[in-house]
Design a protein around this motif. Structure first.
Motif, PDB file in Angstrom:
ATOM      1  N   TRP A  29      -8.457  11.049  -1.061  1.00  0.00           N
ATOM      2  CA  TRP A  29      -7.181  10.822  -1.738  1.00  0.00           C
ATOM      3  C   TRP A  29      -7.065  11.649  -3.012  1.00  0.00           C
ATOM      4  CZ3 TRP A  29      -8.395   4.980  -1.257  1.00  0.00           C
ATOM      5  CH2 TRP A  29      -8.198   4.587   0.066  1.00  0.00           C
ATOM      6  N   ALA A  30      -8.158  11.865  -3.697  1.00  0.00           N
ATOM      7  CA  ALA A  30      -8.106  12.623  -4.942  1.00  0.00           C
ATOM      8  C   ALA A  30      -7.762  14.086  -4.712  1.00  0.00           C
ATOM      9  CB  ALA A  30      -9.450  12.529  -5.670  1.00  0.00           C
ATOM     10  N   SER A  31      -7.807  14.559  -3.469  1.00  0.00           N
ATOM     11  CA  SER A  31      -7.516  15.957  -3.184  1.00  0.00           C
ATOM     12  C   SER A  31      -6.029  16.255  -3.121  1.00  0.00           C
ATOM     13  CB  SER A  31      -8.174  16.373  -1.856  1.00  0.00           C
ATOM     14  OG  SER A  31      -7.601  15.629  -0.780  1.00  0.00           O
ATOM     15  N   GLY A  32      -5.169  15.235  -3.172  1.00  0.00           N
ATOM     16  CA  GLY A  32      -3.733  15.484  -3.087  1.00  0.00           C
ATOM     17  C   GLY A  32      -2.944  14.576  -4.001  1.00  0.00           C
ATOM     18  N   LEU A  33      -1.805  15.069  -4.485  1.00  0.00           N
ATOM     19  CA  LEU A  33      -0.946  14.276  -5.356  1.00  0.00           C
ATOM     20  C   LEU A  33      -0.036  13.344  -4.580  1.00  0.00           C
ATOM     21  CD1 LEU A  33       0.119  17.038  -7.915  1.00  0.00           C
ATOM     22  CD2 LEU A  33      -1.556  15.231  -8.253  1.00  0.00           C
ATOM     23  N   LEU A  34       0.002  13.479  -3.252  1.00  0.00           N
ATOM     24  CA  LEU A  34       0.873  12.636  -2.449  1.00  0.00           C
ATOM     25  C   LEU A  34       0.493  11.172  -2.557  1.00  0.00           C
ATOM     26  CD1 LEU A  34       3.159  12.434  -0.370  1.00  0.00           C
ATOM     27  CD2 LEU A  34       1.450  12.775   1.432  1.00  0.00           C
ATOM     28  N   PHE A  35      -0.808  10.900  -2.792  1.00  0.00           N
ATOM     29  CA  PHE A  35      -1.266   9.514  -2.870  1.00  0.00           C
ATOM     30  C   PHE A  35      -0.568   8.760  -4.000  1.00  0.00           C
ATOM     31  CE2 PHE A  35      -3.733   5.890  -2.362  1.00  0.00           C
ATOM     32  CZ  PHE A  35      -4.356   5.537  -3.540  1.00  0.00           C
ATOM     33  N   ALA A  36      -0.326   9.446  -5.123  1.00  0.00           N
ATOM     34  CA  ALA A  36       0.342   8.781  -6.236  1.00  0.00           C
ATOM     35  C   ALA A  36       1.766   8.398  -5.871  1.00  0.00           C
ATOM     36  CB  ALA A  36       0.338   9.699  -7.461  1.00  0.00           C
ATOM     37  N   ALA A  37       2.460   9.253  -5.118  1.00  0.00           N
ATOM     38  CA  ALA A  37       3.830   8.958  -4.731  1.00  0.00           C
ATOM     39  C   ALA A  37       3.899   7.824  -3.718  1.00  0.00           C
ATOM     40  CB  ALA A  37       4.487  10.214  -4.153  1.00  0.00           C
ATOM     41  N   ALA A  38       2.877   7.700  -2.875  1.00  0.00           N
ATOM     42  CA  ALA A  38       2.861   6.667  -1.833  1.00  0.00           C
ATOM     43  C   ALA A  38       1.907   5.534  -2.199  1.00  0.00           C
ATOM     44  CB  ALA A  38       2.473   7.294  -0.495  1.00  0.00           C
ATOM     45  N   PHE A  39       1.831   5.218  -3.490  1.00  0.00           N
ATOM     46  CA  PHE A  39       0.859   4.253  -3.983  1.00  0.00           C
ATOM     47  C   PHE A  39       0.943   2.918  -3.241  1.00  0.00           C
ATOM     48  CE2 PHE A  39      -0.303   0.836  -6.947  1.00  0.00           C
ATOM     49  CZ  PHE A  39      -1.565   1.245  -7.317  1.00  0.00           C
ATOM     50  N   PHE A  40       2.160   2.362  -3.144  1.00  0.00           N
ATOM     51  CA  PHE A  40       2.306   1.023  -2.585  1.00  0.00           C
ATOM     52  C   PHE A  40       2.144   1.001  -1.073  1.00  0.00           C
ATOM     53  CE2 PHE A  40       4.667   0.747  -6.612  1.00  0.00           C
ATOM     54  CZ  PHE A  40       3.985  -0.307  -7.184  1.00  0.00           C
ATOM     55  N   VAL A  41       2.145   2.166  -0.439  1.00  0.00           N
ATOM     56  CA  VAL A  41       1.909   2.229   1.004  1.00  0.00           C
ATOM     57  C   VAL A  41       0.432   2.401   1.305  1.00  0.00           C
ATOM     58  CG1 VAL A  41       2.404   3.525   3.120  1.00  0.00           C
ATOM     59  CG2 VAL A  41       4.215   3.156   1.424  1.00  0.00           C
ATOM     60  N   LEU A  42      -0.222   3.265   0.542  1.00  0.00           N
ATOM     61  CA  LEU A  42      -1.608   3.613   0.844  1.00  0.00           C
ATOM     62  C   LEU A  42      -2.634   2.655   0.237  1.00  0.00           C
ATOM     63  CD1 LEU A  42      -1.565   7.507   0.583  1.00  0.00           C
ATOM     64  CD2 LEU A  42      -1.373   6.064   2.604  1.00  0.00           C
ATOM     65  N   VAL A  43      -2.276   1.977  -0.862  1.00  0.00           N
ATOM     66  CA  VAL A  43      -3.244   1.054  -1.462  1.00  0.00           C
ATOM     67  C   VAL A  43      -3.620  -0.084  -0.520  1.00  0.00           C
ATOM     68  CG1 VAL A  43      -3.449  -0.744  -3.228  1.00  0.00           C
ATOM     69  CG2 VAL A  43      -2.910   1.584  -3.883  1.00  0.00           C
ATOM     70  N   PRO A  44      -2.649  -0.748   0.175  1.00  0.00           N
ATOM     71  CA  PRO A  44      -3.083  -1.764   1.144  1.00  0.00           C
ATOM     72  C   PRO A  44      -4.001  -1.201   2.225  1.00  0.00           C
ATOM     73  CG  PRO A  44      -0.756  -2.005   0.687  1.00  0.00           C
ATOM     74  CD  PRO A  44      -1.178  -0.722   0.035  1.00  0.00           C
ATOM     75  N   LEU A  45      -3.694   0.014   2.692  1.00  0.00           N
ATOM     76  CA  LEU A  45      -4.569   0.650   3.674  1.00  0.00           C
ATOM     77  C   LEU A  45      -5.941   0.933   3.070  1.00  0.00           C
ATOM     78  CD1 LEU A  45      -5.021   1.971   6.441  1.00  0.00           C
ATOM     79  CD2 LEU A  45      -4.052   4.085   5.483  1.00  0.00           C
ATOM     80  N   ALA A  46      -5.940   1.362   1.809  1.00  0.00           N
ATOM     81  CA  ALA A  46      -7.211   1.636   1.144  1.00  0.00           C
ATOM     82  C   ALA A  46      -8.050   0.373   1.026  1.00  0.00           C
ATOM     83  CB  ALA A  46      -6.949   2.232  -0.239  1.00  0.00           C
ATOM     84  N   ILE A  47      -7.411  -0.722   0.650  1.00  0.00           N
ATOM     85  CA  ILE A  47      -8.137  -1.983   0.511  1.00  0.00           C
ATOM     86  C   ILE A  47      -8.721  -2.408   1.844  1.00  0.00           C
ATOM     87  CG2 ILE A  47      -7.909  -4.430  -0.076  1.00  0.00           C
ATOM     88  CD1 ILE A  47      -5.711  -3.630  -2.028  1.00  0.00           C
ATOM     89  N   TRP A  48      -7.953  -2.248   2.924  1.00  0.00           N
ATOM     90  CA  TRP A  48      -8.463  -2.631   4.238  1.00  0.00           C
ATOM     91  C   TRP A  48      -9.649  -1.758   4.635  1.00  0.00           C
ATOM     92  CZ3 TRP A  48      -8.628  -0.237   9.149  1.00  0.00           C
ATOM     93  CH2 TRP A  48      -9.023  -1.094  10.179  1.00  0.00           C
ATOM     94  N   ILE A  49      -9.573  -0.454   4.332  1.00  0.00           N
ATOM     95  CA  ILE A  49     -10.698   0.444   4.646  1.00  0.00           C
ATOM     96  C   ILE A  49     -11.949  -0.009   3.903  1.00  0.00           C
ATOM     97  CG2 ILE A  49     -11.578   2.793   4.372  1.00  0.00           C
ATOM     98  CD1 ILE A  49      -8.748   3.808   4.850  1.00  0.00           C
ATOM     99  N   TYR A  50     -11.797  -0.293   2.622  1.00  0.00           N
ATOM    100  CA  TYR A  50     -12.937  -0.765   1.845  1.00  0.00           C
ATOM    101  C   TYR A  50     -13.458  -2.098   2.381  1.00  0.00           C
ATOM    102  CZ  TYR A  50     -12.312   2.819  -1.737  1.00  0.00           C
ATOM    103  OH  TYR A  50     -12.233   4.003  -2.404  1.00  0.00           O
ATOM    104  N   THR A  51     -12.530  -2.975   2.781  1.00  0.00           N
ATOM    105  CA  THR A  51     -12.953  -4.275   3.296  1.00  0.00           C
ATOM    106  C   THR A  51     -13.738  -4.120   4.584  1.00  0.00           C
ATOM    107  OG1 THR A  51     -10.969  -5.271   2.333  1.00  0.00           O
ATOM    108  CG2 THR A  51     -12.163  -6.571   3.952  1.00  0.00           C
ATOM    109  N   VAL A  52     -13.304  -3.223   5.461  1.00  0.00           N
ATOM    110  CA  VAL A  52     -14.045  -2.969   6.696  1.00  0.00           C
ATOM    111  C   VAL A  52     -15.426  -2.407   6.379  1.00  0.00           C
ATOM    112  CG1 VAL A  52     -14.106  -1.565   8.794  1.00  0.00           C
ATOM    113  CG2 VAL A  52     -11.990  -2.691   8.111  1.00  0.00           C
ATOM    114  N   VAL A  53     -15.485  -1.502   5.405  1.00  0.00           N
ATOM    115  CA  VAL A  53     -16.785  -0.939   5.008  1.00  0.00           C
ATOM    116  C   VAL A  53     -17.704  -2.036   4.486  1.00  0.00           C
ATOM    117  CG1 VAL A  53     -17.930   0.573   3.339  1.00  0.00           C
ATOM    118  CG2 VAL A  53     -15.906   1.371   4.562  1.00  0.00           C
TER     119      VAL A  53
END
Length: 295
Positions: free
Chosen positions: A218-242
């Motif tokens: 995610w740190a490789s692109g600025l798009l993550f900041a624009a899609a914060f509220f979309v990608l953060v739930p996905l990020a949390i789920w990825i971390y939870t699975v890990v």
């Protein structure tokens, strides 16, 4: 090494079970609700404060002027949300670890025990309250270590080494303890965590790198900041699975090692030999007989 690899593939297989997938979604619902609430009330003030901090740093004034000549828009307007996102990511990871350790890890450990180690006696070496308090204390130490080490992240190789190592140490300390809390006595838990320290730490570090991988992408692109509220739930789920995978890996390893430890002690007692000192107890690769375990 045999126990290390065996527990790895078993943990990976268990992650495909519907019960494990459902458990991985429960912390997500709580984290999403909390994240949306904090974002609704504090997102704009946090971005505005970060923007002002970037403007008020005199050491970066020349750098901003140079960037302004390269881009038509103000780079600080794009950078401020990204800084907030990157600053929140470690906190999301650590909060997810606490949630998993407090709620998911015991449930996953019981799942492994009910399927593979039905004859393993529960000696209740640690209470749930003590386990949660210990997890919170270790998490506070990990947060302090992250804050202290942040200046070193500016050195390119260290940003890929220090955060995963800190997360790996925290994962090892929290999940190895929780995996043995119900089944092992205090003496057995201390013995296993001492005798298998390197293997358990290796599991923690590898899981730490797995948890850090999405942040690097995610740190490789600025798009993550624009899609914060979309990608953060996905990020949390990825971390939870890990973290679910981590809890399963520690559970399979720790309970198997505990079964081997008890089997070795029973074998010695049947032969009329006194129990060996803790340092002489067999490791997880011992050839001592163990109780039958289901696949």
């Amino acid at each position: 090494m045999k126990l290390f690899l065996d527990s790895f593939w078993r943990a990976a297989a268990y992650c495909l079970m519907p019960r494990v997938i459902l458990l991985s979604l429960l912390p997500l619902a709580l984290m999403v609700a909390l994240g949306l609430g904090l974002g609704y009330f504090y997102w704009e003030p946090a971005v505005a404060w970060t923007h002002e901090a970037l403007n008020g740093w005199p050491l970066l004034a020349g750098f901003w002027a140079w960037l302004q000549g390269l881009f038509s828009a103000d780079v600080r307007d794009m950078l401020a949300p990204l800084v907030v996102v990157l600053a929140l990511t470690p906190l999301v990871v650590l909060a997810s670890l606490v949630v998993v350790a407090a709620f998911m890890a015991p449930a996953l450990t019981r799942l492994v025990a009910s399927r593979r180690f039905t004859s393993l006696e529960l000696k209740k070496g640690a209470s749930f309250v003590f386990s949660v308090a210990r997890s919170l204390g270790l998490t506070a130490l990990a947060v302090l270590a992250l804050l202290v080490s942040m200046p070193l992240w500016l050195i390119p190789p260290l940003v890929l080494v220090l955060p995963p190592l800190i997360w790996g140490w925290l994962t090892f300390k929290v999940m190895a303890f929780d995996a043995l809390a119900e089944h092992a006595s205090a003496e057995e838990r201390q013995t296993l965590m001492r005798e298998h320290r390197l293997q358990l730490l290796a599991i923690g570090v590898l899981c730490g790198y797995l948890g850090a991988a999405p942040s690097i992408v995610w740190a490789s692109g600025l798009l993550f900041a624009a899609a914060f509220f979309v990608l953060v739930p996905l990020a949390i789920w990825i971390y939870t699975v890990v973290f679910a995978f981590s809890a399963l890996w520690f559970a399979h390893y720790a309970l198997d090692a505990l079964a081997q430890l008890r089997a070795a002690r029973v074998a010695l007692s049947l032969n009329g030999e006194p129990p060996p000192p803790a340092a002489a107890l067999p490791s997880g690769d011992s050839n001592a007989p163990i109780p039958p375990a289901a696949p």
